[in-house]
Enzyme design. Structure first.
Site, PDB file in Angstrom:
ATOM      1  N   SER A   1      42.274  28.365 -44.442  1.00 35.19           N
ATOM      2  CA  SER A   1      43.012  29.544 -44.912  1.00 35.19           C
ATOM      3  C   SER A   1      44.426  29.084 -45.238  1.00 35.19           C
ATOM      4  CB  SER A   1      43.060  30.581 -43.788  1.00 35.19           C
ATOM      5  OG  SER A   1      44.033  31.580 -44.037  1.00 35.19           O
TER       6      SER A   1
ATOM      7  N   TYR B   1      44.141  33.665 -34.953  1.00 35.21           N
ATOM      8  CA  TYR B   1      43.640  33.210 -36.258  1.00 35.21           C
ATOM      9  C   TYR B   1      44.470  32.036 -36.772  1.00 35.21           C
ATOM     10  CZ  TYR B   1      41.787  33.805 -41.052  1.00 35.21           C
ATOM     11  OH  TYR B   1      41.175  33.631 -42.275  1.00 35.21           O
TER      12      TYR B   1
HETATM   13  P1  NAD Z   1      33.285  38.283 -43.817  1.00 37.76           P
HETATM   14  O1  NAD Z   1      33.609  39.186 -42.682  1.00 37.76           O
HETATM   15  O2  NAD Z   1      32.914  38.864 -45.142  1.00 37.76           O
HETATM   16  O3  NAD Z   1      32.135  37.259 -43.405  1.00 37.76           O
HETATM   17  C1  NAD Z   1      32.116  36.634 -42.142  1.00 37.76           C
HETATM   18  C2  NAD Z   1      30.737  36.101 -41.873  1.00 37.76           C
HETATM   19  O4  NAD Z   1      30.744  35.493 -40.573  1.00 37.76           O
HETATM   20  C3  NAD Z   1      29.650  37.171 -41.835  1.00 37.76           C
HETATM   21  O5  NAD Z   1      28.463  36.648 -42.382  1.00 37.76           O
HETATM   22  C4  NAD Z   1      29.482  37.447 -40.340  1.00 37.76           C
HETATM   23  O6  NAD Z   1      28.219  37.968 -40.007  1.00 37.76           O
HETATM   24  C5  NAD Z   1      29.672  36.041 -39.819  1.00 37.76           C
HETATM   25  N1  NAD Z   1      30.001  36.015 -38.393  1.00 37.76           N
HETATM   26  C6  NAD Z   1      30.966  36.678 -37.732  1.00 37.76           C
HETATM   27  N2  NAD Z   1      30.904  36.420 -36.419  1.00 37.76           N
HETATM   28  C7  NAD Z   1      29.873  35.554 -36.250  1.00 37.76           C
HETATM   29  C8  NAD Z   1      29.292  34.918 -35.128  1.00 37.76           C
HETATM   30  N3  NAD Z   1      29.759  35.104 -33.891  1.00 37.76           N
HETATM   31  N4  NAD Z   1      28.233  34.093 -35.332  1.00 37.76           N
HETATM   32  C9  NAD Z   1      27.726  33.903 -36.572  1.00 37.76           C
HETATM   33  N5  NAD Z   1      28.246  34.475 -37.679  1.00 37.76           N
HETATM   34  C10 NAD Z   1      29.288  35.298 -37.509  1.00 37.76           C
HETATM   35  O7  NAD Z   1      34.571  37.343 -43.943  1.00 37.76           O
HETATM   36  P2  NAD Z   1      35.107  36.379 -45.117  1.00 37.76           P
HETATM   37  O8  NAD Z   1      36.386  36.945 -45.599  1.00 37.76           O
HETATM   38  O9  NAD Z   1      34.050  36.029 -46.086  1.00 37.76           O
HETATM   39  O10 NAD Z   1      35.501  35.104 -44.238  1.00 37.76           O
HETATM   40  C11 NAD Z   1      34.770  33.883 -44.257  1.00 37.76           C
HETATM   41  C12 NAD Z   1      35.704  32.744 -43.877  1.00 37.76           C
HETATM   42  O11 NAD Z   1      36.753  32.652 -44.843  1.00 37.76           O
HETATM   43  C13 NAD Z   1      36.379  32.934 -42.512  1.00 37.76           C
HETATM   44  O12 NAD Z   1      36.451  31.698 -41.834  1.00 37.76           O
HETATM   45  C14 NAD Z   1      37.765  33.387 -42.887  1.00 37.76           C
HETATM   46  O13 NAD Z   1      38.714  33.081 -41.895  1.00 37.76           O
HETATM   47  C15 NAD Z   1      37.994  32.603 -44.163  1.00 37.76           C
HETATM   48  N6  NAD Z   1      39.046  33.131 -45.019  1.00 37.76           N
HETATM   49  C16 NAD Z   1      38.961  34.409 -45.512  1.00 37.76           C
HETATM   50  C17 NAD Z   1      39.985  34.880 -46.308  1.00 37.76           C
HETATM   51  C18 NAD Z   1      39.965  36.262 -46.870  1.00 37.76           C
HETATM   52  O14 NAD Z   1      41.007  36.690 -47.368  1.00 37.76           O
HETATM   53  N7  NAD Z   1      38.863  36.962 -46.843  1.00 37.76           N
HETATM   54  C19 NAD Z   1      41.083  34.062 -46.597  1.00 37.76           C
HETATM   55  C20 NAD Z   1      41.126  32.782 -46.085  1.00 37.76           C
HETATM   56  C21 NAD Z   1      40.096  32.315 -45.292  1.00 37.76           C
END
Ligand code: NAD
Length: 260
Positions: free
Chosen positions: A142, A155
């Protein structure tokens, strides 16, 4: 293009992980998805992704908070497919609160899912990758792996940890044709971001509209969200042969956020 490659994408029933799983499946890799969700919805995702390319798509239900389950999932993938070539450590959650109110269980869950699961999955996958003489480990970090924001103690700590883990694995694996890189997106409009808007509004004492305008997009000079497709395209590129010499990096895709 990735035929005969097998990929595990953690946390891929939603958001960025699902987008990456789609790209890998469309490029003919075998893909194992993982994450929470309704069983019928997950079965529908598996069927949809399976139809995209020539590889097989399956689901593995490990909870990323459970170290043994994470390692067992990797071993299962390797046993089913004769190895594991691509590991995308993507699962992640968020919680927004001032440090003195930050719930201990949220701290523990975020460190377990966003940081420790990447350690356990990588540790289990690396022997298979070394044996094969090929591997790609992609960490979903991130902008918060590089800079901080208030009220996101766990985080930001976990994502900075991921940046360190990425560099360490890259050095350890450099002569094994296994690369390890971290993608550092800015804000991508996924359920994870949507869910933190009410808490951020509460923590900062502003409206939800103001959170979107003055907190989220204010961080990004382009004033646009990053898209899932853009992040997935970069992840796919890192899995390609052309990316063999990219290792140990944090690759920003944040609309200029960390240029400030
Ligand atoms: P999201 O909530 O859409 O997806 C998260 C996924 O992780 C889901 O499939 C959920 O079921 C799964 N998950 C959550 N807890 C879990 C567990 N205990 N065991 C197994 N699976 C689990 O979120 P996203 O925005 O797609 O985030 C995905 C990654 O991208 C994360 O690591 C997040 O930190 C990173 N990220 C997101 C953003 C953003 O702005 N959305 C920015 C930078 C980084």
């Amino acid at each position: 293009m990735l035929n005969n490659r097998t990929a595990l994408v953690t946390g891929s029933t939603s958001g960025i992980g699902l987008g990456i799983a789609e790209q890998l499946a469309a490029n003919d890799a075998n893909v194992v998805i993982n994450g929470f969700g309704d069983a019928d919805e997950i079965a529908a995702i598996v069927a949809r992704l399976d139809a995209l390319g020539s590889g097989r798509v399956a689901y593995g239900a490990a909870d990323m908070r459970d170290a043994d389950a994470v390692r067992a999932l990797v071993e299962q993938v390797a046993a089913d497919h004769g190895g594991i070539d691509i590991l995308v450590n993507n699962a992640g959650i968020q919680h927004v609160a001032p440090i003195e109110e930050f719930p201990v269980e949220k701290w523990n869950d975020i460190i377990a899912i966003n940081l420790s699961s990447a350690f356990h999955a990588s540790a289990a996958a690396v022997p298979h990758m070394k044996r094969a003489g090929f591997g790609r480990i992609v960490m979903m970090a991130s902008a918060h792996a590089l800079v901080a924001s208030p009220f996101k103690a766990a985080y930001v700590a976990a994502k900075h940890g991921i940046a360190g883990l990425t560099k360490t694995l890259a050095l350890e694996l450099a002569e094994h044709h296994v690369t390890c890189n971290a993608i550092c997106p800015g804000y991508v409009y996924t359920p994870l971001v949507e869910r933190q808007i009410p808490d951020t509004a509460k923590a900062r004492g502003i409206s939800e509209e103001e959170v979107k305008r003055d907190v989220l997009l204010a961080a990004q000079p382009t004033r646009e969200f990053v898209t899932i497709e853009q992040v997935a395209a970069l992840a796919l590129y890192l899995c390609r042969p052309e990316a063999a010499q990219i290792t140990g990096t944090t690759l920003s895709m944040d609309g200029g956020w960390t240029a400030r």
